[in-house]
Design a protein around this motif. Structure first.
Motif, short mmCIF file in Angstrom:
data_model
loop_
_atom_site.label_atom_id
_atom_site.label_comp_id
_atom_site.label_asym_id
_atom_site.label_seq_id
_atom_site.Cartn_x
_atom_site.Cartn_y
_atom_site.Cartn_z
N SER A 1 0.85 -1.20 0.00
CA SER A 1 0.00 0.00 0.00
C SER A 1 0.88 1.24 0.00
N PRO A 2 0.31 2.40 -0.33
CA PRO A 2 1.09 3.64 -0.24
C PRO A 2 1.69 3.75 1.17
N ILE A 3 2.95 4.04 1.20
CA ILE A 3 3.65 4.20 2.48
C ILE A 3 3.14 5.45 3.19
N ASP A 4 3.12 5.40 4.51
CA ASP A 4 2.79 6.59 5.31
C ASP A 4 1.40 7.13 5.00
N LEU A 5 0.49 6.23 4.69
CA LEU A 5 -0.86 6.66 4.33
C LEU A 5 -1.54 7.40 5.49
N ILE A 6 -1.49 6.83 6.68
CA ILE A 6 -2.15 7.46 7.82
C ILE A 6 -1.50 8.81 8.12
N GLU A 7 -0.17 8.84 8.14
CA GLU A 7 0.51 10.10 8.43
C GLU A 7 0.09 11.19 7.44
N ASP A 8 0.10 10.84 6.14
CA ASP A 8 -0.24 11.83 5.12
C ASP A 8 -1.68 12.32 5.30
N THR A 9 -2.59 11.38 5.58
CA THR A 9 -3.99 11.75 5.75
C THR A 9 -4.16 12.69 6.95
N LEU A 10 -3.49 12.36 8.05
CA LEU A 10 -3.59 13.22 9.23
C LEU A 10 -2.98 14.60 8.95
N ASP A 11 -1.82 14.60 8.30
CA ASP A 11 -1.17 15.87 7.98
C ASP A 11 -2.08 16.74 7.12
N GLU A 12 -2.73 16.11 6.12
CA GLU A 12 -3.62 16.86 5.25
C GLU A 12 -4.74 17.51 6.03
N SER A 13 -5.32 16.75 6.98
CA SER A 13 -6.47 17.31 7.70
C SER A 13 -6.02 18.44 8.63
N VAL A 14 -4.82 18.32 9.20
CA VAL A 14 -4.30 19.42 10.02
C VAL A 14 -4.05 20.64 9.13
N GLU A 15 -3.46 20.39 7.95
CA GLU A 15 -3.15 21.51 7.05
C GLU A 15 -4.43 22.22 6.60
N ASN A 16 -5.47 21.44 6.30
CA ASN A 16 -6.75 22.05 5.92
C ASN A 16 -7.30 22.92 7.05
N ALA A 17 -7.17 22.43 8.28
CA ALA A 17 -7.65 23.22 9.43
C ALA A 17 -6.88 24.53 9.55
N ILE A 18 -5.56 24.46 9.33
CA ILE A 18 -4.75 25.68 9.42
C ILE A 18 -5.15 26.66 8.31
N ARG A 19 -5.34 26.14 7.10
CA ARG A 19 -5.66 27.01 5.97
C ARG A 19 -7.00 27.71 6.14
N SER A 20 -7.89 27.10 6.93
CA SER A 20 -9.20 27.74 7.10
C SER A 20 -9.34 28.41 8.46
N ASP A 21 -8.23 28.56 9.18
CA ASP A 21 -8.27 29.19 10.50
C ASP A 21 -8.12 30.70 10.35
N LEU A 22 -9.24 31.41 10.46
CA LEU A 22 -9.23 32.85 10.19
C LEU A 22 -8.60 33.65 11.32
N SER A 23 -8.30 33.00 12.44
CA SER A 23 -7.63 33.72 13.53
C SER A 23 -6.14 33.89 13.24
N LEU A 24 -5.66 33.24 12.16
CA LEU A 24 -4.25 33.37 11.80
C LEU A 24 -4.10 34.34 10.64
N SER A 25 -2.96 35.03 10.59
CA SER A 25 -2.68 35.90 9.45
C SER A 25 -2.22 35.04 8.28
N ASP A 26 -2.21 35.63 7.07
CA ASP A 26 -1.74 34.90 5.89
C ASP A 26 -0.32 34.38 6.11
#
Lengths: 313, 313
Positions: free
Chosen positions: B160-185
């Motif tokens: 299977s793709p290596i590091d599948l869980i890690e990548d999936t978790l990282d993606e969801s954290v990154e999406n949360a950061i990208r949509s966090d309006l309390s942070l500046s660009d």
């Protein structure tokens, strides 16, 4: 640290705006060019004067080694006779406080011009054939002084994102694959997975290679399926997925191979770039000429590309 | 290879559908649980019987070591008393041709149940406290035979793709950061760059660390700025950008550190996981207990997390 002088052609705006230099690998008649080879010779930390339209207006610091890269799309129709693939060098440019017109200080400049491969002729005009020319520290300092720039500004190399050009090129190839309707969903998926050494490509490589050719590590989750001819440079889907276009390497060896610090000859001997310090070579466990195993004819085909376009002599 | 039996709780559909097992790290009263520790003990290639609602309906093969991961969002309100962070184990599940009800073949099963930490009680019901229990090869074979499954199907571990869980978790954290309006660009950008060890985070690490602590390599473009407490597990923006939460490591050492095959004690001694073979340790140039340099108090804070939640004992 070395000093360079670039005579931009009609693409200076693209090169300055895009923070790079790009040139074909050879003259249009297929001859070698010292000026193009110099793009390959420049290294991180080197300084470059940017000359266009009769004046030096920017100074740049080289951020990384050059890589083999397609002609930038933003060149449009400019340089139509240039080959599709060339050398791209990442450079961080700074505008000079005052542009310098060499003709106006020709007396200072003439004695400092290199005898061979000079960027300017005796009249102070740009040499037609010149692109990236090596100049002396003294000539560099004369231009910087005339520009009224504080020389200290140039100390230190900006810590830019690593592999910026590679990532940008990979992204544009991936976007092209994702929007290529001649491919099936599965093909698109497998071609994108191959970029990271995953999926079908990894499986194909594992059918041919068993262990890292340098370290001997054979534990799957510690090995990267690394393209010999880089994924972004492949000419077709089959090249991108071909198991013969891959090696299983530990992450450090993959990095050295990918950045051109090592390559292999056809007999399987390790080639070590002169850019890798002896200390680092030892730290990575490298031994020049160390042979593990020979290559198949298909592997040799890709290795020839690697030695010519990735390996840093 | 070891054999396991999981008594799913109310989340079996999520675990089967998502191709994993997830459990908290401790009982709700903070006590250690052998059944939870077993998720940490399982390894790539191990086989797992999936038991829920009184029957074994799936068999799985473990794809990789477990990692520290937040409770899957798809659990919703289930297991509300479970801690936010637990162990997640990637498993590839296959449905059995015929589900097996242990109570119906209790005579065959009872003598093969483990004396301690058994998944079933003497009446053939699931033990309340059990989650992942170790079973014998014999018991595993009895169940597989009763399911009419061809045992050969289970040979080989899917690539299977290596590091599948890690990548999936990282993606969801990154999406949360990208949509966090309390942070500046800028903050959003720097937090995302930090995921790859780039930008401000890398700069901050370089202010503290000079070279790879294992190999001594100090050439910038051959070093990765690696988080000690993984980027995805950080609790705040400042943890993600804190230079004390990073080490400069060569790509191979970064991989070993990231996958929990090595860690460091507070004095700077290298700890080597029992999961790394002696051969591989030598190939990577590791020596147990080798000390390069001690750590600061802030680094020790992050290292404690690494030893507890990343390092594989």
């Amino acid at each position: 640290m070395r000093f360079w002088w670039v005579n931009h052609k009609q693409t200076w705006r693209q090169e300055i705006g895009g923070e790079y230099l790009w040139c074909p690998k050879e003259e249009k008649d297929g001859k070698r060019s010292q000026f193009y080879d110099n793009v390959r010779n420049a290294r991180r930390g080197d300084l470059v004067l940017s000359y266009a339209s009769g004046k030096v207006s920017f100074v740049g610091v080289v951020l990384d080694n050059s890589i083999s890269a397609p002609k930038p799309v933003e060149f449009g129709n400019r340089g139509e006779y240039w080959s599709r693939e060339g050398w791209q060098l990442p450079v961080s440019w700074t505008e000079l406080p005052q542009p310098v017109v060499p003709k106006e200080i020709l007396g200072q400049i003439l004695p400092l011009l290199p005898e061979k491969y000079s960027p300017l002729n005796d009249a102070g005009n740009g040499n037609q054939k010149a692109y990236l020319a090596e100049i002396s520290n003294d000539l560099f300092d004369v231009i910087i002084a005339a520009s009224k720039m504080d020389r200290d500004v140039l100390d230190g190399v900006p810590d830019s994102p690593i592999d910026l050009i590679e990532d940008t090129l990979d992204e544009s190839v991936e976007n092209a694959i994702r929007s290529d309707l001649s491919l099936s969903d599965t093909e698109r998926r497998q071609l994108c997975l191959a970029r990271k050494g995953q999926g079908t490509f990894r499986k194909n490589v594992k059918d041919i290679e068993r262990a890292c050719r340098i370290t001997g590590v054979d534990t799957s989750d510690l090995l990267i399926a690394s393209h010999i001819k880089p994924w972004r440079s492949c000419q077709s889907a089959s090249e991108r997925l071909d198991g013969n276009n891959g090696l299983l390497l530990t992450p450090s060896i993959d990095r050295l191979f990918d950045k051109g610090y090592i390559s292999f000859d056809d007999d399987g001997n390790v080639l070590i770039s002169s850019r890798l310090s002896t200390d680092d070579a030892i730290r990575f466990g490298l031994r020049q000429g160390y042979t593990r195993r020979t290559f198949s004819d298909r592997q040799k085909f890709y290795l020839e590309y690697h030695r010519k376009s990735v390996f840093l002599p």
